[in-house]
Design a protein around this motif. Structure first.
Motif, PDB file in Angstrom:
ATOM      1  N   PHE A 185       0.816  -1.218   0.000  1.00 52.06           N
ATOM      2  CA  PHE A 185       0.000   0.000   0.000  1.00 52.06           C
ATOM      3  C   PHE A 185       0.853   1.274   0.000  1.00 52.06           C
ATOM      4  O   PHE A 185       0.338   2.368  -0.178  1.00 52.06           O
ATOM      5  CB  PHE A 185      -0.992  -0.011   1.182  1.00 52.06           C
ATOM      6  N   LEU A 186       2.158   1.142   0.201  1.00 56.60           N
ATOM      7  CA  LEU A 186       3.042   2.319   0.183  1.00 56.60           C
ATOM      8  C   LEU A 186       3.774   2.473  -1.156  1.00 56.60           C
ATOM      9  O   LEU A 186       4.512   3.437  -1.350  1.00 56.60           O
ATOM     10  CB  LEU A 186       4.067   2.216   1.320  1.00 56.60           C
ATOM     11  N   HIS A 187       3.595   1.520  -2.053  1.00 48.14           N
ATOM     12  CA  HIS A 187       4.370   1.531  -3.301  1.00 48.14           C
ATOM     13  C   HIS A 187       4.119   2.786  -4.135  1.00 48.14           C
ATOM     14  O   HIS A 187       5.054   3.402  -4.647  1.00 48.14           O
ATOM     15  CB  HIS A 187       4.028   0.294  -4.155  1.00 48.14           C
ATOM     16  N   PHE A 188       2.850   3.140  -4.298  1.00 44.21           N
ATOM     17  CA  PHE A 188       2.502   4.206  -5.240  1.00 44.21           C
ATOM     18  C   PHE A 188       3.257   5.504  -4.942  1.00 44.21           C
ATOM     19  O   PHE A 188       3.919   6.068  -5.826  1.00 44.21           O
ATOM     20  CB  PHE A 188       0.985   4.444  -5.215  1.00 44.21           C
ATOM     21  N   HIS A 189       3.177   5.971  -3.696  1.00 47.24           N
ATOM     22  CA  HIS A 189       3.806   7.264  -3.375  1.00 47.24           C
ATOM     23  C   HIS A 189       5.323   7.202  -3.498  1.00 47.24           C
ATOM     24  O   HIS A 189       5.958   8.152  -3.974  1.00 47.24           O
ATOM     25  CB  HIS A 189       3.387   7.714  -1.972  1.00 47.24           C
ATOM     26  N   ALA A 190       5.886   6.078  -3.079  1.00 45.06           N
ATOM     27  CA  ALA A 190       7.352   5.951  -3.135  1.00 45.06           C
ATOM     28  C   ALA A 190       7.840   5.939  -4.582  1.00 45.06           C
ATOM     29  O   ALA A 190       8.858   6.560  -4.914  1.00 45.06           O
ATOM     30  CB  ALA A 190       7.786   4.679  -2.421  1.00 45.06           C
ATOM     31  N   VAL A 191       7.087   5.249  -5.459  1.00 46.54           N
ATOM     32  CA  VAL A 191       7.488   5.186  -6.874  1.00 46.54           C
ATOM     33  C   VAL A 191       7.296   6.560  -7.517  1.00 46.54           C
ATOM     34  O   VAL A 191       8.187   7.068  -8.224  1.00 46.54           O
ATOM     35  CB  VAL A 191       6.673   4.120  -7.647  1.00 46.54           C
ATOM     36  N   ARG A 192       6.155   7.178  -7.244  1.00 43.09           N
ATOM     37  CA  ARG A 192       5.874   8.483  -7.867  1.00 43.09           C
ATOM     38  C   ARG A 192       6.939   9.505  -7.503  1.00 43.09           C
ATOM     39  O   ARG A 192       7.450  10.230  -8.357  1.00 43.09           O
ATOM     40  CB  ARG A 192       4.488   8.986  -7.440  1.00 43.09           C
ATOM     41  N   SER A 193       7.284   9.507  -6.234  1.00 41.24           N
ATOM     42  CA  SER A 193       8.292  10.469  -5.791  1.00 41.24           C
ATOM     43  C   SER A 193       9.646  10.201  -6.470  1.00 41.24           C
ATOM     44  O   SER A 193      10.343  11.127  -6.876  1.00 41.24           O
ATOM     45  CB  SER A 193       8.417  10.392  -4.267  1.00 41.24           C
ATOM     46  N   ALA A 194      10.010   8.920  -6.580  1.00 38.37           N
ATOM     47  CA  ALA A 194      11.293   8.586  -7.226  1.00 38.37           C
ATOM     48  C   ALA A 194      11.306   9.075  -8.671  1.00 38.37           C
ATOM     49  O   ALA A 194      12.293   9.654  -9.138  1.00 38.37           O
ATOM     50  CB  ALA A 194      11.517   7.080  -7.173  1.00 38.37           C
ATOM     51  N   ILE A 195      10.198   8.837  -9.379  1.00 37.70           N
ATOM     52  CA  ILE A 195      10.130   9.277 -10.785  1.00 37.70           C
ATOM     53  C   ILE A 195      10.225  10.803 -10.852  1.00 37.70           C
ATOM     54  O   ILE A 195      10.925  11.360 -11.719  1.00 37.70           O
ATOM     55  CB  ILE A 195       8.828   8.762 -11.462  1.00 37.70           C
ATOM     56  N   GLN A 196       9.546  11.470  -9.926  1.00 37.45           N
ATOM     57  CA  GLN A 196       9.611  12.942  -9.911  1.00 37.45           C
ATOM     58  C   GLN A 196      11.040  13.443  -9.690  1.00 37.45           C
ATOM     59  O   GLN A 196      11.403  14.525 -10.132  1.00 37.45           O
ATOM     60  CB  GLN A 196       8.694  13.496  -8.813  1.00 37.45           C
ATOM     61  N   HIS A 197      11.840  12.630  -9.007  1.00 37.00           N
ATOM     62  CA  HIS A 197      13.242  13.004  -8.785  1.00 37.00           C
ATOM     63  C   HIS A 197      14.153  12.493  -9.907  1.00 37.00           C
ATOM     64  O   HIS A 197      15.383  12.550  -9.790  1.00 37.00           O
ATOM     65  CB  HIS A 197      13.725  12.459  -7.437  1.00 37.00           C
ATOM     66  N   GLY A 198      13.556  11.934 -10.960  1.00 35.56           N
ATOM     67  CA  GLY A 198      14.355  11.483 -12.116  1.00 35.56           C
ATOM     68  C   GLY A 198      15.140  10.214 -11.851  1.00 35.56           C
ATOM     69  O   GLY A 198      16.209  10.002 -12.430  1.00 35.56           O
ATOM     70  N   ILE A 199      14.615   9.357 -10.986  1.00 31.64           N
ATOM     71  CA  ILE A 199      15.337   8.118 -10.636  1.00 31.64           C
ATOM     72  C   ILE A 199      14.619   6.912 -11.265  1.00 31.64           C
ATOM     73  O   ILE A 199      13.395   6.810 -11.201  1.00 31.64           O
ATOM     74  CB  ILE A 199      15.378   7.955  -9.091  1.00 31.64           C
ATOM     75  N   HIS A 200      15.400   6.000 -11.851  1.00 32.31           N
ATOM     76  CA  HIS A 200      14.841   4.752 -12.389  1.00 32.31           C
ATOM     77  C   HIS A 200      14.332   3.896 -11.228  1.00 32.31           C
ATOM     78  O   HIS A 200      14.952   3.875 -10.159  1.00 32.31           O
ATOM     79  CB  HIS A 200      15.909   3.959 -13.148  1.00 32.31           C
ATOM     80  N   VAL A 201      13.227   3.169 -11.463  1.00 31.36           N
ATOM     81  CA  VAL A 201      12.589   2.468 -10.345  1.00 31.36           C
ATOM     82  C   VAL A 201      12.418   0.974 -10.607  1.00 31.36           C
ATOM     83  O   VAL A 201      11.927   0.577 -11.664  1.00 31.36           O
ATOM     84  CB  VAL A 201      11.188   3.071 -10.056  1.00 31.36           C
ATOM     85  N   PHE A 202      12.809   0.196  -9.610  1.00 32.01           N
ATOM     86  CA  PHE A 202      12.391  -1.209  -9.548  1.00 32.01           C
ATOM     87  C   PHE A 202      11.432  -1.295  -8.369  1.00 32.01           C
ATOM     88  O   PHE A 202      11.815  -1.002  -7.231  1.00 32.01           O
ATOM     89  CB  PHE A 202      13.583  -2.144  -9.299  1.00 32.01           C
ATOM     90  N   CYS A 203      10.191  -1.706  -8.617  1.00 30.01           N
ATOM     91  CA  CYS A 203       9.192  -1.759  -7.557  1.00 30.01           C
ATOM     92  C   CYS A 203       8.809  -3.210  -7.291  1.00 30.01           C
ATOM     93  O   CYS A 203       8.547  -3.961  -8.235  1.00 30.01           O
ATOM     94  CB  CYS A 203       7.966  -0.951  -7.985  1.00 30.01           C
ATOM     95  N   GLU A 204       8.811  -3.602  -6.051  1.00 26.96           N
ATOM     96  CA  GLU A 204       8.301  -4.941  -5.738  1.00 26.96           C
ATOM     97  C   GLU A 204       6.819  -4.988  -6.126  1.00 26.96           C
ATOM     98  O   GLU A 204       6.140  -3.967  -6.138  1.00 26.96           O
ATOM     99  CB  GLU A 204       8.488  -5.249  -4.251  1.00 26.96           C
ATOM    100  N   LYS A 205       6.306  -6.162  -6.402  1.00 33.84           N
ATOM    101  CA  LYS A 205       4.906  -6.260  -6.843  1.00 33.84           C
ATOM    102  C   LYS A 205       3.972  -6.078  -5.644  1.00 33.84           C
ATOM    103  O   LYS A 205       4.398  -6.376  -4.533  1.00 33.84           O
ATOM    104  CB  LYS A 205       4.652  -7.589  -7.549  1.00 33.84           C
TER     105      LYS A 205
END
Lengths: 345, 320
Positions: free
Chosen positions: A77-97
């Motif tokens: 349930f915390l994935h969305f915000h953490a991924v969005r923020s990383a993308i906003q900072h220009g960082i490539h993301v690997f997200c657990e399912k």
């Protein structure tokens, strides 16, 4: 070649036992920082591994740590915000399912990553098991003919029984097993079939007294190509079991992580005997279950370097969440529910 | 002037791509036409005899894909002013052609073609032919089969438990309008010869897009190799097919018989792909060993030797 600077967000079991050792084994990767709310539990580990950046807040880590890529290993349930923020900072993301808890969220993340030209990979590693890869290849090769029926199942002990006591968050969400195992199962099924689930009808049960969550779910579905199928996922089963059966006009395929069998029209007792001998011979070899995790991590790092695509992309994860939304809808209404697809450009 | 036997081969890179299949087949037919091997007078009647040996879809490797017949007929209708095109197949021991036409999509494919009709050859009027064949002295064949101006055979690239391969010559046996065909199995090579002697196809097309290996013609495994083979001589076409399948043509009795009796030639030209480039081993049917002349002489050894061979083969056989 310069090293890829990687950060880890969330230092639970999957980060500590799986991704961290994998990343440490890759020569072209430097794990630079970790963001973990309970920073105390990481301090000792970070010191021994010479990781200087420790943060309680991932946003702060994204800002200060000069990262190329990040691994999101938080509760679902915390994935969305953490991924969005990383993308906003220009960082490539690997997200657990899974990549969030709704297809709307996933759609937003996929669009953002596409616009920023960032790699967005998701950890659906079960499809990477050798037998499932072979099964997918066989279905694609047309050697089974037209696929008519599919049965897919993934059951395991679930949180507490087989996982770790700190996994309370598994029980926070009413759909419990759906995001935990159901997401893997949907991904695996669509991957093996090279097809998309278009309509579902689901039922669920709750055997965890006092908790209002589904711990066992069954769904029937149809696909774009007209295949019919069932999905079964559940907790509280003492031994993990995952398998897919594909029945087609020219043969049937039975696959699970340790065995695979194909039966054509001429299948007879000798072929059965040969299959058992072949399986026994294969099972004597050591099984490397962690290999799939290493492969997905390696592929992600390669994708960050611009060499390849990740093994499971954000788009794949979006397709899974679209189906999970429909299963949720069907569980709520008790009716057949069509999958709503999001259009990507 | 006797026309030289010619066989064309095309490779479809993606066996699932209908567009590519259509393009490659048209190209083969164009090349045949350029060589003056396809020409039809205005108002001609054409019979197309596809291999529909069982109610199993083309994707299983057992039967011809109606899409291939559609591409062929589209091309013919574009090129020539034909009166009618009949697609004909006869009932067999375990085949009702009327049902097969429906279930396998032939009716759907051709429902918008006014010149095309589907015909169960078993229900057609019969014509008696004086043959002096190897099995039949006189042969009753469907009138449409005998009297159509032009006969096109669409065979399937398959192994066969009894005749090793089934491509064009064996496909023609399917047109014999008797339902209980199994009674001819003990004399199959001779009967195949006779049916082909009654009338040879003018054009041969072999659907090897999804071929079949192993226990063909029905229970084998699909082999998606994406091949289309076109020829003007049934014997030459089957010879090419057997070479592609790595089956020794000189050991196929009905093929040898047909060549020996002048139904076609083993001497032919090939255009398109080279046989060496597209040939691939087809797993033979498992009981083939029983026909080995040495093993056959020692009945007590047949079963154990065959069992050991099959087990060895199954163990070696990579399922994918």
């Amino acid at each position: 070649m310069s090293k890829i600077n990687v950060g880890i967000v969330g230092f639970g079991a999957i980060a500590k036992k799986v991704h961290m050792p994998n990343l440490m084994s890759l020569k072209n990767v430097k794990v630079k920082s970790i963001a973990e709310l309970n920073a105390k539990k990481v301090t000792r580990f970070a010191k021994t591994q010479n990781i200087s950046g420790l943060y309680e807040d991932y946003d702060e880590m994204y800002k200060k740590s000069d990262l190329d890529a990040v691994f999101i290993c938080l509760p679902s349930f915390l994935h969305f915000h953490a991924v969005r923020s990383a993308i906003q900072h220009g960082i490539h993301v690997f997200c657990e399912k899974p990549m969030g808890l709704s297809s709307e969220d996933a759609f937003e993340l996929v669009k953002m990553a596409q616009e920023e030209e960032l790699v967005l990979a998701v950890g659906y590693n079960r499809r990477l098991a050798e037998n499932y890869q072979r099964a997918s290849k066989i279905v694609k090769s047309l050697k089974l003919g037209r696929i008519l029926q599919v049965n897919a199942i993934l059951v395991m002990s679930g949180p507490y029984v087989g996982w770790i006591p700190s996994s309370d968050w598994f029980f926070n969400d009413r759909y419990g097993v759906l995001y935990d195992l159901g997401s893997h199962l949907v991904d695996l099924t669509m991957y093996v079939l090279s097809d998309r689930i278009t309509e579902v009808a689901s039922i669920g049960s709750n055997t965890l007294q006092g908790l209002n969550i589904y711990d066992n779910i069954a769904a029937v579905f149809t696909t774009e190509k007209g295949t019919l199928g069932t999905l079964n996922s559940g907790w509280k089963i003492p031994q993990d079991y995952s398998a897919i059966e594909v029945h087609a006009t020219a043969g049937s395929l039975f696959a699970n992580p340790i065995d695979m069998e194909i039966r054509h029209g001429s299948f007879n007792s000798l072929e059965r005997a040969a299959h058992h001998l072949r399986s026994a011979r294969k099972n004597l070899r050591v099984q490397h279950n962690s290999e799939a995790y290493l492969r997905e991590d390696k592929a992600f790092i390669d994708a960050v370097r611009g060499n390849t695509n990740p093994l499971v992309s954000g788009v794949d994860a979006l397709r899974v969440l679209e189906v999970l939304d429909a299963i949720k809808g069907s569980l709520e209404t008790g009716k057949r529910t069509k999958v709503t697809f999001h259009t990507l450009h | 002037m006797v026309k030289r036997s010619v066989v064309g081969i095309a490779k479809v890179e993606h066996p699932g791509s209908k567009l590519e299949i259509e393009k490659k087949l048209s190209n083969l037919l164009e090349q045949m036409e350029k060589r003056n091997l396809i020409s039809m007078k205005p108002g001609s009647t054409v019979l197309v005899k596809p291999n529909i040996c069982f109610v199993k879809g083309y994707e299983t490797g057992a039967t011809v894909d109606p899409f291939i017949a559609k591409c062929l007929i589209d091309w013919l209708l574009r090129k020539f002013s034909l009166k009618t095109v009949t697609i004909g197949e006869a009932d067999a021991t375990i085949l009702n052609v009327d049902i097969a036409f429906k279930v396998l999509g032939w009716e759907d494919t051709f429902k918008r073609y006014p010149q095309v009709r589907l015909l169960n050859l078993t229900k057609d009027e019969l014509v008696s032919l004086s043959l002096d064949g190897l099995y039949f002295q006189n042969l009753k064949m469907p009138k449409t089969y005998v009297e159509s101006d032009y006969l096109i055979s669409i065979g399937k690239l398959k192994t066969h438990v009894q005749t090793d391969i089934t491509c064009i010559l064996k496909n023609q046996f399917g047109a014999y309008p008797v339902k209980h065909k199994a009674k001819y199995h003990p004399y199959l090579d001779e009967v195949i010869h006779d049916v082909n002697k009654a009338r040879l196809p003018d054009l041969c097309v072999v659907d090897g897009i999804i071929a079949m290996e192993g226990e063909g013609p029905v229970d084998g495994r699909p082999k998606p190799i994406g091949l289309l083979i076109v020829g003007n001589d049934a014997v030459a076409t089957d010879h090419v097919c057997s070479r592609i399948m790595r089956v020794n043509p000189h050991k196929i009795k009905h093929l040898k018989l047909a060549a020996k009796r002048g139904l076609g030639s083993f001497d032919y030209d090939v255009f398109g792909e080279k046989i060496e480039d597209v040939r691939t081993t087809f797993v033979p049917f498992s009981a083939k060993l029983i026909r080995n002349k040495y093993i056959r002489r020692i009945p007590l050894l047949r079963k154990p030797i065959t069992a050991c061979y099959l087990l060895k083969r199954a163990l070696e056989n990579e399922q994918d």
